[in-house]
Scaffold this motif. Structure first.
Motif, PDB file in Angstrom:
ATOM      1  N   ILE A 128       0.838  -1.216   0.000  1.00 55.85           N
ATOM      2  CA  ILE A 128       0.000   0.000   0.000  1.00 55.85           C
ATOM      3  C   ILE A 128       0.861   1.249   0.000  1.00 55.85           C
ATOM      4  CG2 ILE A 128      -1.619   1.347   1.392  1.00 55.85           C
ATOM      5  CD1 ILE A 128      -2.885  -1.281   2.291  1.00 55.85           C
ATOM      6  N   ARG A 129       1.854   1.296   0.901  1.00 53.77           N
ATOM      7  CA  ARG A 129       2.702   2.486   1.025  1.00 53.77           C
ATOM      8  C   ARG A 129       3.446   2.778  -0.267  1.00 53.77           C
ATOM      9  NH1 ARG A 129       3.733   3.646   6.778  1.00 53.77           N
ATOM     10  NH2 ARG A 129       2.839   1.950   8.016  1.00 53.77           N
ATOM     11  N   TRP A 133      -1.345  -0.762  -4.816  1.00 58.97           N
ATOM     12  CA  TRP A 133      -2.709  -1.319  -4.789  1.00 58.97           C
ATOM     13  C   TRP A 133      -3.535  -0.824  -5.970  1.00 58.97           C
ATOM     14  CZ3 TRP A 133      -6.408  -0.915   0.063  1.00 58.97           C
ATOM     15  CH2 TRP A 133      -7.350  -1.952  -0.012  1.00 58.97           C
ATOM     16  N   GLN A 134      -3.175   0.366  -6.449  1.00 59.86           N
ATOM     17  CA  GLN A 134      -3.954   0.911  -7.571  1.00 59.86           C
ATOM     18  C   GLN A 134      -3.901  -0.038  -8.773  1.00 59.86           C
ATOM     19  OE1 GLN A 134      -2.386   2.731  -5.411  1.00 59.86           O
ATOM     20  NE2 GLN A 134      -4.030   4.147  -4.839  1.00 59.86           N
ATOM     21  N   ASP A 135      -2.753  -0.751  -8.873  1.00 65.73           N
ATOM     22  CA  ASP A 135      -2.563  -1.498 -10.128  1.00 65.73           C
ATOM     23  C   ASP A 135      -2.878  -2.984 -10.026  1.00 65.73           C
ATOM     24  OD1 ASP A 135       0.378   0.507 -10.290  1.00 65.73           O
ATOM     25  OD2 ASP A 135      -1.629   0.892 -11.115  1.00 65.73           O
ATOM     26  N   ARG A 136      -2.801  -3.515  -8.843  1.00 65.52           N
ATOM     27  CA  ARG A 136      -2.995  -4.983  -8.786  1.00 65.52           C
ATOM     28  C   ARG A 136      -3.376  -5.419  -7.367  1.00 65.52           C
ATOM     29  NH1 ARG A 136       3.049  -6.384  -7.854  1.00 65.52           N
ATOM     30  NH2 ARG A 136       3.997  -4.338  -8.127  1.00 65.52           N
ATOM     31  N   SER A 137      -3.826  -6.637  -7.245  1.00 60.77           N
ATOM     32  CA  SER A 137      -4.168  -7.156  -5.905  1.00 60.77           C
ATOM     33  C   SER A 137      -2.941  -7.842  -5.319  1.00 60.77           C
ATOM     34  CB  SER A 137      -5.311  -8.170  -6.009  1.00 60.77           C
ATOM     35  OG  SER A 137      -4.899  -9.225  -6.871  1.00 60.77           O
TER      36      SER A 137
END
Ligand code: 8YV
Length: 315
Positions: A128-129, A133-137
């Protein structure tokens, strides 16, 4: 003339422990710089009967021999591999440690490392930091509950870990020198077989001549690609080069490590691995536990110097 017994502090101790010693005894501090240390010992060695130190610093036979009237070494820490207890025993020097007061704290960390590395908690935090997360799980982890927790060394800390692991519905197995009659866990007198059956191999044994590198390449291969190694014991019990190799080659699923062979140095290859959780020897590092350990060190000194003997002697 000051008739209070003289206590030599060797290495770093907490402010509260230093103050307790200073308030009750004549107190000297061993210089760390070799030239200064030699000059200090030349002046003071004959008058020193008591040392307060820690597992992190230790006491060599050489230093004990430089204190001809030494009678007590009170150490902060449960492990005493950094203290030459054999020399102490043969020279009538009492050595004390601080067992039991840190069992829960160290066992808590073992469970923390186990859950973190299995469920990718530290990895997810970085994920996350780092804005990923924007791009993948995130990647999938492994369950902890209902898995097998294989404990190497079912001593006081090992039993505290087992108790916690049971609360996670884990199956508990252990390896040690002998089967223990006060537990109903599965006993293994063959470490390879324990590694094969374990999902988490948790190291809670002392560092001795016999346990150096007891976790080797074969044990790690036996633990297997779905297995995790957790070490809250001592770095010396693991062949660190074999561990790095096993992690690099995917021979094990991951590792949670609080101790290392050459602290504070750690293998740089581990820093890049997302399936490894690293902590800097913080097993007992809570306010409450370190306070309890300091109190036990001081209690050992007080009792011994009052002629009542040590409270928690190792030798
Ligand atoms: C020490 C440790 O307390 O207790 C031990 O044996 O390894 C640590 O928890 C710490 O290193 C301070 O000496």
């Amino acid at each position: 003339m000051n008739t209070k017994p003289l206590v030599l502090i060797v290495g770093k101790l907490s402010k509260t422990l230093k103050k307790a010693i200073e308030d009750n005894y004549q107190t000297l501090y061993l210089p760390e710089e070799p030239t200064e240390q030699q000059a200090f010992l030349k002046t003071n060695s004959q008058s020193i009967t008591t040392v307060a130190t820690s597992a992190a610093h230790g006491m060599t036979a050489e230093l004990m021999a430089a204190l001809p009237n030494l009678k007590l070494v009170a150490s902060l820490g449960v492990g005493y591999d950094s203290l030459d207890v054999q020399y102490a025993k043969t020279h009538g020097i009492c050595v004390t440690n601080t067992p039991d007061v840190l069992n829960d704290c160290v066992a808590d960390l073992a469970m923390g490392l186990m859950i973190d590395v299995a469920r990718n908690i530290s990895y997810a935090d970085r994920f996350i930091r780092d804005g990923l997360w924007q791009d993948r799980s995130a990647k999938l982890g492994r369950k902890v509950s209902h898995k097998t927790c294989g404990i190497v060394g079912l001593g006081r800390i090992g039993k505290a870990i087992a108790k916690r692991a049971e609360a996670f519905d884990m199956n508990i197995a252990y390896y040690g020198r002998h089967q223990q009659t006060d537990v109903n866990y599965d006993f293994y007198d063959d470490l390879n077989k324990l590694a094969i059956t374990s999902d988490f191999l948790v190291l809670a044994l002392p560092a001795t001549g016999d346990t150096t590198h007891i976790i080797n390449e074969q044990i790690l291969n036996d633990l297997g690609e779905k297995g995790f190694l957790i070490n809250i014991a001592r770095g010396a019990v693991v062949d660190e080069n074999a561990l790095v190799k096993a992690l690099k080659e995917g021979k094990i699923a991951g590792a949670g490590l609080d101790v290392f062979e050459h602290e504070p140095n750690t293998p740089k290859e581990l820093w890049e691995m997302d399936n490894v959780v690293l902590t800097n020897h913080i097993g007992s590092a809570t306010y409450e536990t370190r306070e309890a350990m300091a109190e036990l060190v001081f209690a050992n000194i007080q009792s011994f110097l009052a002629g009542k003997g040590a409270i928690t002697p190792v030798v």
